[in-house]
Design an enzyme around this catalytic site. Structure first.
Site, PDB file in Angstrom:
ATOM      1  N   ARG A  35       0.907  -1.130  -0.004  1.00  0.00           N
ATOM      2  CA  ARG A  35       0.011  -0.071  -0.093  1.00  0.00           C
ATOM      3  C   ARG A  35       1.099   1.407   0.166  1.00  0.00           C
ATOM      4  NH1 ARG A  35      -1.439   4.095   3.831  1.00  0.00           N
ATOM      5  NH2 ARG A  35      -3.525   4.836   3.289  1.00  0.00           N
ATOM      6  N   ASP A  92       1.352   4.981   0.989  1.00  0.00           N
ATOM      7  CA  ASP A  92       0.449   5.913   1.617  1.00  0.00           C
ATOM      8  C   ASP A  92       0.904   7.083   1.022  1.00  0.00           C
ATOM      9  OD1 ASP A  92      -0.532   6.943   4.404  1.00  0.00           O
ATOM     10  OD2 ASP A  92       1.325   7.818   4.332  1.00  0.00           O
ATOM     11  N   GLU A 151      -2.682   5.185  -2.075  1.00  0.00           N
ATOM     12  CA  GLU A 151      -3.824   6.189  -1.512  1.00  0.00           C
ATOM     13  C   GLU A 151      -3.792   7.389  -2.194  1.00  0.00           C
ATOM     14  OE1 GLU A 151      -4.653   8.319   2.828  1.00  0.00           O
ATOM     15  OE2 GLU A 151      -2.660   8.002   2.337  1.00  0.00           O
TER      16      GLU A 151
END
Ligand SMILES: *[C@@H]1O[C@H](CO)[C@@H](O)[C@H](O)[C@H]1NC(C)=O
Ligand SMILES: *[C@@H]1O[C@H](CO)[C@@H](O)[C@H](O)[C@H]1NC(C)=O
Ligand SMILES: *[C@@H]1O[C@H](CO)[C@@H](O)[C@H](O)[C@H]1NC(C)=O
Ligand SMILES: *[C@@H]1O[C@H](CO)[C@@H](O)[C@H](O)[C@H]1NC(C)=O
Ligand SMILES: *[C@@H]1O[C@H](CO)[C@@H](O)[C@H](O)[C@H]1NC(C)=O
Ligand SMILES: *[C@@H]1O[C@H](CO)[C@@H](O)[C@H](O)[C@H]1NC(C)=O
Ligand SMILES: *[C@@H]1O[C@H](CO)[C@@H](O)[C@H](O)[C@H]1NC(C)=O
Length: 531
Positions: free
Chosen positions: A227, A229, A253
């Protein structure tokens, strides 16, 4: 436990497909992710006393997580997403401690607050032994130092590893213009208590270093996905090279509810997937005086703006947003929200504590230690999640096309959204509603099957038969969601081994009334009452 047999069978099939290579986008689409914040999931000694200041370290560890993987796997999850693993800022700041892992100071050291290198390696190997995937959160936008709130921040760059010089960073400015990408990508985010020294990711030395770092990180620890950020806060051109260097699938994100702003990351080839913030907002609004028609509309917009909504991470809660139950703690509404994200197109992503109906507000109150729930496996949302993950895993096992088949909207009105996903034989037909546990009893007729198909509602194990047009009569009651599959699809899964025929589920059945007659009866009383 009954359902775990199918969970294991499915994940074995999935994992053997990708053995020996880093997990790709196709493999990730079949997964279901449980999001863990390490400091708040479980302590090494298993202690569950809840006294902990949520702005400080609470003591969760990688070993604590390892010891409690059954809790996650018994809910049917086939992947984990964990908070960042590298060394962070020590000490107290005006905005709390670095318990969340987002305040990197040394990319080449593991965070010893969460355990040793051996502990982390043990965790990864146990996750893989269970045929689960591991996604690790990585921070590329900035390095972090304590800040006395006097601008410009006085940063000792020599303390960072590897970016130990001012030349690797943008000079200080505060992000103030959220519609000006130069501003929100090059300036420093939230300068208060800590300074998020903004990396110049558009320069070759920084991009090359981050690329070789992530490649090593993934290889050293056998990580299956990342993921990214604050992906929206680095320059666009940095992203594709970084993802390619990682060699694995990435969810970046991009915090926006506007389809054109988000989908350009996918259509432009910048990121393979993103957490689905597009549907997050209308999904939440639908249960807070909004309408499910708005969610249905956003689904259409997202499908036409993005390349592939089946690669988005479908979520209702995460560590950055107030909990769903913070606005409305009605359990039936929470069940409908959970049902939607588990069965929606995309990769379901459930944030720890959501299955325990936690109610925390904004950060840090949305980061309650999970041990305060005593890991209750009988809570309504835990049981629901366990059933629906297993139903989804089973549909994927029956048909590899299940995940890539976009859902069809069967019916949407202000109170209902009914979708069908998957090819004939392995389809799931489900209806969510926003009536709440005070909801009335009524019947709806919804399609999605073939004439005379025998179907089962998996949350109640009640059977029914599709009519001549392939419609099923659903007996709505107390705002509960409804999830139907062909009865034959559950053969050998251990799910709904005992079934009974469906019929109106309120007092009406005892009185021998049909649902339609109940409505008439109630209206009749109302007339008398208000006359
Ligand atoms: C992903 O990996 C699987 C298993 O190794 C392989 O069959 C598939 O072709 C790969 N898909 C893509 C899009 O690379
Ligand atoms: C940064 O900008 C925000 C408004 O966008 C403001 O609230 C904040 O006080 C500013 N901080 C500093 C240190 O200038
Ligand atoms: C956008 O932000 C940058 C950096 O703060 C600034 O230099 C530029 O003037 C802004 N552009 C506009 C159109 O306001
Ligand atoms: C990966 O492992 C090698 C060998 O131990 C080490 O030199 C390197 O720093 C590690 N890289 C990361 C990102 O952890
Ligand atoms: C997404 O669509 C765009 C525009 O049609 C195309 O250029 C791009 O290659 C597609 N990306 C992926 C990952 O399919
Ligand atoms: C459900 O939708 C209706 C119609 O849009 C709305 O009036 C109602 O407030 C919603 N219910 C909840 C619990 O938000
Ligand atoms: C069958 O279900 C669809 C929704 O899926 C609905 O529009 C239609 O009216 C239903 N047909 C009957 C005969 O009830």
């Amino acid at each position: 436990m009954r359902g775990s047999v199918i969970g294991t069978a499915v994940v074995t099939a999935l994992a053997s497909a990708g053995l020996g290579s880093a997990a790709n986008i196709t493999e990730w689409k079949s997964r279901s992710i449980y999001q863990v914040m390490i400091d708040r999931f479980a302590r090494t000694d298993g202690s569950t006393d809840a006294t902990c200041d949520v702005s400080r370290f609470c003591g969760g560890t990688w070993k604590g997580l390892l010891n409690n993987l059954d809790y996650i796997q018994d809910m049917g999850f086939t992947a984990l997403q964990i908070s960042p693993i590298v060394k962070n800022l020590e000490g107290h700041t005006a905005v709390g401690d670095a318990y969340h892992g987002y305040w990197s100071v040394d990319n080449y050291a593991l965070n010893d607050r969460f355990g040793t290198k051996q502990d982390f390696e043990d965790l990864v190997s146990e996750v893989h032994k269970r045929d689960m995937f591991l996604m690790v959160d990585v921070v590329v936008n900035n390095m972090v130092q304590a800040f006395d709130n006097v601008v410009p921040p006085k940063i000792d760059y020599s303390k960072f590893n590897p970016f130990d010089d001012k030349k690797f960073f943008h000079s200080y400015c505060n992000v103030t213009e959220w519609k000006n990408s130069t501003n929100y990508q090059n300036c420093w985010l939230y300068p208060y208590g800590v300074a998020l020294a903004d990396l110049a990711t558009e320069t070759k030395p920084v991009a090359d270093e981050l690329g070789s770092w992530v490649k090593e990180l993934v290889a050293n620890y056998s990580i299956d996905g990342i993921r990214i950020d604050a992906a929206k806060h680095v320059n666009d051109a940095f992203l594709p090279g970084f993802v390619e260097s990682s060699g694995v699938f990435a969810l970046g994100e991009v915090l926006t509810g506007v389809p054109e702003d988000m989908c350009r990351y996918q259509t432009g080839g910048l990121l393979p997937g993103m957490p689905n913030y597009l549907e997050y907002y209308p999904l939440n609004e639908a249960f807070n005086d909004g309408s499910l028609v708005d969610l249905a509309e956003m689904r259409n917009n997202a499908a036409s703006s993005c390349n592939d909504t089946t690669a988005l991470g479908s979520f209702l809660e995460n560590h950055d947003m107030p909990r769903f139950a913070n606005r409305n703690d009605d359990i039936a509404l929470a069940k409908n929200g959970m049902t939607y994200i588990l069965l929606n197109d995309g990769i379901p992503t459930v944030y720890q504590g959501q299955e325990q109906h936690f109610k925390g507000n904004s950060t840090p109150f949305n980061r309650e230690p999970l041990w305060s729930s005593k890991y209750d496996k009988e809570s309504p949302l835990y049981v629901l999640t366990s059933t629906l993950n297993k139903v989804r895993n089973n549909a994927i096992k029956l048909s590899p096309d299940y995940v890539s088949t976009p859902s069809e909207t069967l019916w949407a009105d202000v109170n209902h959204l009914c979708l069908r996903k998957g090819p004939d034989g392995s389809q799931i037909v489900f209806c969510i509603n926003n009536k709440s546990s005070q909801g009335d009893s009524y019947e709806v007729s919804v399609g999605g099957f073939q004439k005379n198909d025998k179907v089962v509602e998996v949350l109640t194990c009640k059977t029914n038969m599709a009519d001549i047009s392939g419609n099923v009569t659903m007996y709505m009651n107390k705002g509960e969601p409804k999830v139907y599959v062909p009865l034959a699809a559950l053969d050998g899964t251990g799910l709904c081994e005992k079934t009974e025929e469906d019929r109106p589920s309120n007092g009406a059945s005892a009185l021998g009334l049909t649902g339609r007659m109940v409505v008439t009866a109630i209206i009749g009383w109302a007339v008398v009452f208000f006359a």
